[in-house]
Motif scaffolding. Structure first.
Motif, PDB file in Angstrom:
ATOM      1  N   ALA A  25      -0.394  11.215 118.652  1.00  0.00           N
ATOM      2  CA  ALA A  25      -0.060  10.575 119.513  1.00  0.00           C
ATOM      3  C   ALA A  25       1.112   9.917 120.013  1.00  0.00           C
ATOM      4  O   ALA A  25       1.583   9.027 120.976  1.00  0.00           O
ATOM      5  N   ALA A  26       2.166   9.974 119.141  1.00  0.00           N
ATOM      6  CA  ALA A  26       3.749   9.766 119.381  1.00  0.00           C
ATOM      7  C   ALA A  26       4.660  10.689 118.574  1.00  0.00           C
ATOM      8  O   ALA A  26       4.196  11.537 117.856  1.00  0.00           O
ATOM      9  N   PRO A  27       5.623  10.318 119.334  1.00  0.00           N
ATOM     10  CA  PRO A  27       6.795  11.869 118.274  1.00  0.00           C
ATOM     11  C   PRO A  27       6.254  11.093 116.395  1.00  0.00           C
ATOM     12  O   PRO A  27       6.794  10.010 116.227  1.00  0.00           O
ATOM     13  N   ARG A 111       4.853  14.491 120.858  1.00  0.00           N
ATOM     14  CA  ARG A 111       3.262  14.102 121.387  1.00  0.00           C
ATOM     15  C   ARG A 111       2.722  14.665 121.710  1.00  0.00           C
ATOM     16  O   ARG A 111       2.992  16.021 122.152  1.00  0.00           O
ATOM     17  N   GLY A 112       1.707  15.185 121.003  1.00  0.00           N
ATOM     18  CA  GLY A 112       0.055  16.027 121.424  1.00  0.00           C
ATOM     19  C   GLY A 112       0.558  17.041 120.808  1.00  0.00           C
ATOM     20  O   GLY A 112      -1.099  17.908 120.703  1.00  0.00           O
ATOM     21  N   GLU A 113       0.996  17.712 120.040  1.00  0.00           N
ATOM     22  CA  GLU A 113       1.282  18.521 118.921  1.00  0.00           C
ATOM     23  C   GLU A 113       0.205  18.323 117.802  1.00  0.00           C
ATOM     24  O   GLU A 113       0.090  17.304 117.779  1.00  0.00           O
ATOM     25  N   GLU A 114      -0.603  19.575 117.914  1.00  0.00           N
ATOM     26  CA  GLU A 114      -0.976  19.727 116.186  1.00  0.00           C
ATOM     27  C   GLU A 114      -0.574  19.922 115.345  1.00  0.00           C
ATOM     28  O   GLU A 114       0.361  20.097 114.558  1.00  0.00           O
ATOM     29  N   LEU A 115      -1.303  18.660 114.045  1.00  0.00           N
ATOM     30  CA  LEU A 115      -0.814  18.748 112.976  1.00  0.00           C
ATOM     31  C   LEU A 115      -1.010  19.986 111.979  1.00  0.00           C
ATOM     32  O   LEU A 115      -2.802  19.876 112.328  1.00  0.00           O
TER      33      LEU A 115
END
Length: 161
Positions: A25-27, A111-115
């Motif tokens: 949700a954040a870097p 931000r927004g990247e899937e883990l």
């Protein structure tokens, strides 16, 4: 879904990889300890008992081996970490520290990247011939190996004498 205080903010939502996923949700900075893999700590025998009766083609599990004695069952008391998907080009890795499992960033995550992390699920001698399909990977990485399993052991050929 609640995440421990001090952890980077995460969002749990639909994933293009598989079902539900976890997103930054954040870097998140490289080497950041993102979240602990939480759940009930059980013996291997208990984990096996809980797994009995599952459909043989069911590849969905929230069991994570800590060591030779302990497995974490995230179906009981688990958190968002249980929804982190497999990826063949992962941005995270699992780290065992003092018999606890943590998910840490391998690189900076936007931000927004899937883990995702490489599950590296072990193979067994009695696996069905289509086990790679059962544990098929849908990560979409350029060098996707097509399975969540560890690569098969190569047999070495002896040189002729």
């Amino acid at each position: 879904m609640k995440v421990a205080a001090g952890s980077p903010p995460l969002r749990v939502r639909r994933s293009r990889i598989h079902g539900t996923g976890v997103f930054a949700a954040a870097p998140i900075g490289k080497r950041a300890r993102i979240i602990e893999y939480a759940g009930e700590r059980v013996s291997h025998a208990e984990a096996e008992r809980r797994n009995r009766g599952r459909e043989p083609r069911d590849n969905h599990t929230f069991l994570f081996t800590v060591d030779a004695r302990t497995v974490i069952d995230a179906t009981v008391g688990g958190n968002a970490s249980r929804f982190i998907n497999h990826g063949c080009a992962p941005n995270c890795e699992t780290v065992i520290d003092d018999k606890r499992i943590y998910i840490e960033a391998l690189r900076d995550i936007g931000r927004g990247e899937e883990l995702c992390y490489d599950y590296r699920i072990g193979r067994d001698a009695d696996d069905p011939p289509d086990i790679d399909t059962v544990y098929g990977c849908r990560c979409g990485a350029e060098r996707c190996r097509g399975t969540m399993l560890v690569p098969p052991q190569r047999t070495r050929r002896r040189a002729a004498a």
